[in-house]
Design a protein around this motif. Structure first.
Motif, PDB file in Angstrom:
ATOM      1  N   PRO A   1       0.799  -1.234   0.000  1.00 24.52           N
ATOM      2  CA  PRO A   1       0.000   0.000   0.000  1.00 24.52           C
ATOM      3  C   PRO A   1       0.827   1.277   0.000  1.00 24.52           C
ATOM      4  N   ARG A   2       1.981   1.267   0.683  1.00 21.33           N
ATOM      5  CA  ARG A   2       2.805   2.479   0.696  1.00 21.33           C
ATOM      6  C   ARG A   2       3.315   2.819  -0.703  1.00 21.33           C
ATOM      7  N   ILE A   3       3.444   1.811  -1.565  1.00 20.00           N
ATOM      8  CA  ILE A   3       3.870   2.042  -2.945  1.00 20.00           C
ATOM      9  C   ILE A   3       2.679   2.449  -3.812  1.00 20.00           C
ATOM     10  N   SER A   4       1.600   1.669  -3.733  1.00 20.69           N
ATOM     11  CA  SER A   4       0.440   1.927  -4.599  1.00 20.69           C
ATOM     12  C   SER A   4      -0.218   3.274  -4.300  1.00 20.69           C
ATOM     13  N   SER A   5      -0.091   3.743  -3.055  1.00 20.70           N
ATOM     14  CA  SER A   5      -0.696   5.026  -2.683  1.00 20.70           C
ATOM     15  C   SER A   5       0.200   6.212  -3.004  1.00 20.70           C
ATOM     16  N   GLY A   6       1.446   5.947  -3.412  1.00 21.45           N
ATOM     17  CA  GLY A   6       2.380   7.031  -3.696  1.00 21.45           C
ATOM     18  C   GLY A   6       2.953   7.691  -2.462  1.00 21.45           C
ATOM     19  N   SER A   7       2.936   6.976  -1.327  1.00 21.09           N
ATOM     20  CA  SER A   7       3.412   7.556  -0.064  1.00 21.09           C
ATOM     21  C   SER A   7       4.912   7.801  -0.062  1.00 21.09           C
ATOM     22  N   ILE A   8       5.650   7.038  -0.859  1.00 27.68           N
ATOM     23  CA  ILE A   8       7.102   7.226  -0.935  1.00 27.68           C
ATOM     24  C   ILE A   8       7.391   8.055  -2.182  1.00 27.68           C
ATOM     25  N   SER A   9       7.785   9.263  -1.983  1.00 25.52           N
ATOM     26  CA  SER A   9       7.984  10.200  -3.082  1.00 25.52           C
ATOM     27  C   SER A   9       8.975   9.663  -4.108  1.00 25.52           C
ATOM     28  N   GLY A  10       8.579   9.732  -5.372  1.00 26.47           N
ATOM     29  CA  GLY A  10       9.479   9.354  -6.456  1.00 26.47           C
ATOM     30  C   GLY A  10       9.553   7.871  -6.739  1.00 26.47           C
ATOM     31  N   VAL A  11       8.799   7.047  -6.010  1.00 24.80           N
ATOM     32  CA  VAL A  11       8.820   5.595  -6.232  1.00 24.80           C
ATOM     33  C   VAL A  11       7.471   5.167  -6.800  1.00 24.80           C
ATOM     34  N   THR A  12       7.467   4.749  -8.039  1.00 20.02           N
ATOM     35  CA  THR A  12       6.246   4.314  -8.705  1.00 20.02           C
ATOM     36  C   THR A  12       6.080   2.810  -8.580  1.00 20.02           C
ATOM     37  N   VAL A  13       4.902   2.332  -8.937  1.00 21.75           N
ATOM     38  CA  VAL A  13       4.655   0.891  -8.949  1.00 21.75           C
ATOM     39  C   VAL A  13       5.610   0.205  -9.915  1.00 21.75           C
ATOM     40  N   ASP A  14       5.814   0.816 -11.080  1.00 12.92           N
ATOM     41  CA  ASP A  14       6.726   0.227 -12.075  1.00 12.92           C
ATOM     42  C   ASP A  14       8.148   0.134 -11.539  1.00 12.92           C
ATOM     43  N   ALA A  15       8.594   1.186 -10.852  1.00 11.40           N
ATOM     44  CA  ALA A  15       9.951   1.173 -10.292  1.00 11.40           C
ATOM     45  C   ALA A  15      10.088   0.100  -9.225  1.00 11.40           C
TER      46      ALA A  15
END
Length: 616
Positions: free
Chosen positions: A423-437
């Motif tokens: 969820p921290r990835i899918s929600s964009g909570s970590i700046s600059g880290v996309t699902v693809d990355a």
């Protein structure tokens, strides 16, 4: 000028890769012959390698060194003369813990357990020597035998066998300690105790995966959760119960030296599915419920808190506990009051066990917004915890849009959550880290781990039980190794560009924050294998590489393995340092071939003990 590829180049590159794998197979074959385990020094590891088909005489004339020109200067005779040799420390440092040193601890206040917190040696007092193993040291038993038996020579401390004799913690039998699985609150065994908890908490279907055990003793709770596929992070102070965390790690159970004092726990917000205190002697009702608020911070929405022992059921037990019933009654009142303020729901109380559940969001807790006792934390980053003072404040839930939505995102059951997008990835909570990355990072680590297994065929056989990743990122290395035979302590450096430890926990893995300019909160010789991905590049100009490598040596078992991945120039410097550390090493190319500037340094710590010459 761009390089042109050709079929001939491809064949050459393939040959080089085959040669590299072959050379390292032989490297570990030779090193494997040195292994010692249990009581029989010289175990079956060399036989395993022989049976796997390793033959070091197929092409004896091959040059297996890396194809980087700098390597020859490292191994040359002229350079060898410049290698700094690190001497063994005095035998009194066999169990030295630099940031929890007993003598230094006694100079700090005892209030709120300050003296049991981390107090690292100043630069001028740091040891620059190799911590020796005690005489008679042997490799611990393999799991699951290690859960129940620890060689006496590895942790020769009998105090607990006397102090906890009637509680069935630990027994001394000849040249081993035996752990019957008992505890202060479960003298009949941890399995029966966990069965009682599992009647309330869903442990069998993967809903509960990560757990925190506060004041863990010898970590029998965590040891017996293993068969239920639950991973417990256990901690206890280095105190009068000498070596309790050391025993836990010798058993193959995740644990660190730690205490609930004045500093926040080194874990991210919303990390654990379950937290546990079994007569852990933590004053939960003190300081306006501050310790419970810290547990609430690290507890996932919908998670459970278990309290076993005083003051639960004080009306029956106050005489046996030899405490005034008025004190126990007030202690429980404060706990109940703090739990209510945190909006926890009490799910169970029977005998000396009580279980609360944290709400999945704050929809049912709106009324506390107007409660003058409800002090909400003001920080913008609730994961900024390293050496930060604990506060008596409530960590707010992430916002939700409906009454049944899980704050922060709902997790899949384990093992599905291991490879699902957190969820921290899918929600964009970590700046600059996309699902693809994130998914690309996962693919890269599957590839890296596959290459590691080709290099060292013992990697997932159970030979390495306690594994550390010193710069874990999203936990890709640990996810690639996931197995009932091993566990990985995923360390996220406090200076890392992005805070990723919350993602590690959302995957169902465990880990901790740490700054590698300081010593780790563990005893010597507690890890079988250490992995470091671009750690030395990260800490360049931050602290001394010698100190980091000496700390790696301190926590690595004799004949333990090291895998360091970094750029070639950094690894050449590292290789020069470890040449004086009683490690055998080999620098090899990236799995994609010699043209990739990232390389891998493989090393094995030699076997030696205090007051002895080097032993093979």
């Amino acid at each position: 000028m761009a390089l042109k590829s050709s079929s001939a180049d491809g064949k050459t590159r393939s040959s080089v890769q085959i040669f590299i794998v072959f050379s390292l197979c032989c490297f570990f074959y030779i090193l494997g012959a040195w292994q010692r385990s249990g009581f029989g020094k010289g175990d079956s590891i060399a036989l395993e390698m022989t049976n796997s088909g390793a033959d070091c005489n197929i092409v004896p004339s091959l040059n297996f060194e890396t194809h980087h020109a700098g390597e020859s200067s490292i191994v040359g005779a002229s350079e060898a003369a410049k290698v700094k040799a690190f001497e063994p420390c005095d035998a009194r440092y066999t169990d030295y813990t630099p940031c929890q040193d007993q003598r230094r601890a006694m100079t700090f206040p005892r209030d709120s357990m300050i003296y049991r917190e981390r107090h690292c040696a100043p630069e001028k007092e740091k040891l620059h020597c190799l911590i020796p193993a005690p005489k008679g040291y042997v490799t611990p038993f393999s799991w699951p035998k290690s859960r129940d038996y620890v060689p006496y020579a590895n942790a020769p401390y009998k105090a607990l066998t006397v102090e906890k004799a009637i509680q069935n913690w630990i027994q001394y039998e000849g040249d081993v300690f035996r752990f019957p699985g008992g505890g202060t609150q479960f003298p009949q065994g941890a399995d029966k105790y966990i069965d009682q908890l599992a009647s309330v908490i869903p442990m069998e279907n993967g809903t509960v995966r990560t757990a925190l055990d506060t004041g863990c003793g010898v970590a029998s709770w965590g040891a017996y959760l293993w068969s239920r596929n639950v991973r417990a992070m256990s901690f206890a102070p280095r105190d009068s119960h000498e070596a309790q965390v050391q025993f836990a790690l010798e058993r193959g159970v995740p644990a660190v030296i730690g205490v609930l004092g004045t500093i926040k726990l080194p874990y991210p917000t919303r990390a654990f599915d379950m937290a546990h205190c079994s007569r852990c002697l933590i004053p939960w009702g003190a300081n306006d419920g501050m310790y419970l608020m810290e547990v609430d911070r690290v507890l996932r929405p919908g998670g459970y808190w278990i309290l076993s022992g005083p003051p639960i059921n004080w009306k029956v037990n106050y005489k046996a506990w030899q405490r005034p019933k008025e004190d126990l009654q007030e202690e429980q009142r404060k706990i109940e009051e703090a739990a209510k303020l945190l909006c926890w729901e009490k799910k169970y109380e029977h005998g000396e066990i009580a279980i609360w559940q944290k709400r999945v969001n704050d929809e049912a807790c709106r009324s506390r917004q107007d409660d003058p006792r409800a002090n909400f934390c003001k920080t913008d980053d609730s994961d900024d915890v390293w050496y930060k003072k604990m506060e008596a404040c409530i960590t707010p839930y992430p916002e939700t849009s409906s009454s049944d939505e899980v704050a922060g995102g709902e997790l899949q059951v384990f093992p599905d959550r291991l490879n699902a997008v957190p969820p921290r990835i899918s929600s964009g909570s970590i700046s600059g880290v996309t699902v693809d990355a994130y998914e690309d990072d996962n693919r890269q680590w599957k590839k890296h781990v596959k290459a590691y297994k080709r290099i060292n065929s013992l990697l997932d056989t159970g030979r390495y039980r306690n594994i550390m990743d010193m710069n874990a990122g999203f936990g890709g290395f640990a996810a690639g190794l996931e197995s009932q035979k091993l566990w990985v302590m995923n360390v996220v450096p406090t200076i890392a560009e992005k805070n990723r430890l919350g993602v590690v926990y959302e995957r169902g893995l465990i880990g901790i924050y740490h700054d590698w300019c300081e010593a780790f909160s563990t005893y010597p010789r507690t890890y079988d294998l250490i992995h470091a991905n671009h750690l030395f590049s990260l800490y360049k100009n931050k602290c001394n590489a010698d100190d980091i490598l000496l700390e790696m040596d301190r926590i690595l078992r004799p004949e333990g393995a090291v895998i360091i991945r970094d750029d070639v120039d950094t690894l050449i410097k590292v290789k020069r340092i470890i040449a004086g550390m009683r490690w055998d090493s080999k620098l090899v190319d990236h799995e994609d071939g010699p043209l990739v500037p990232e390389k891998v340094l493989i090393a094995v710590k030699q076997y030696w003990v205090t007051n002895s010459t080097l032993t093979h």
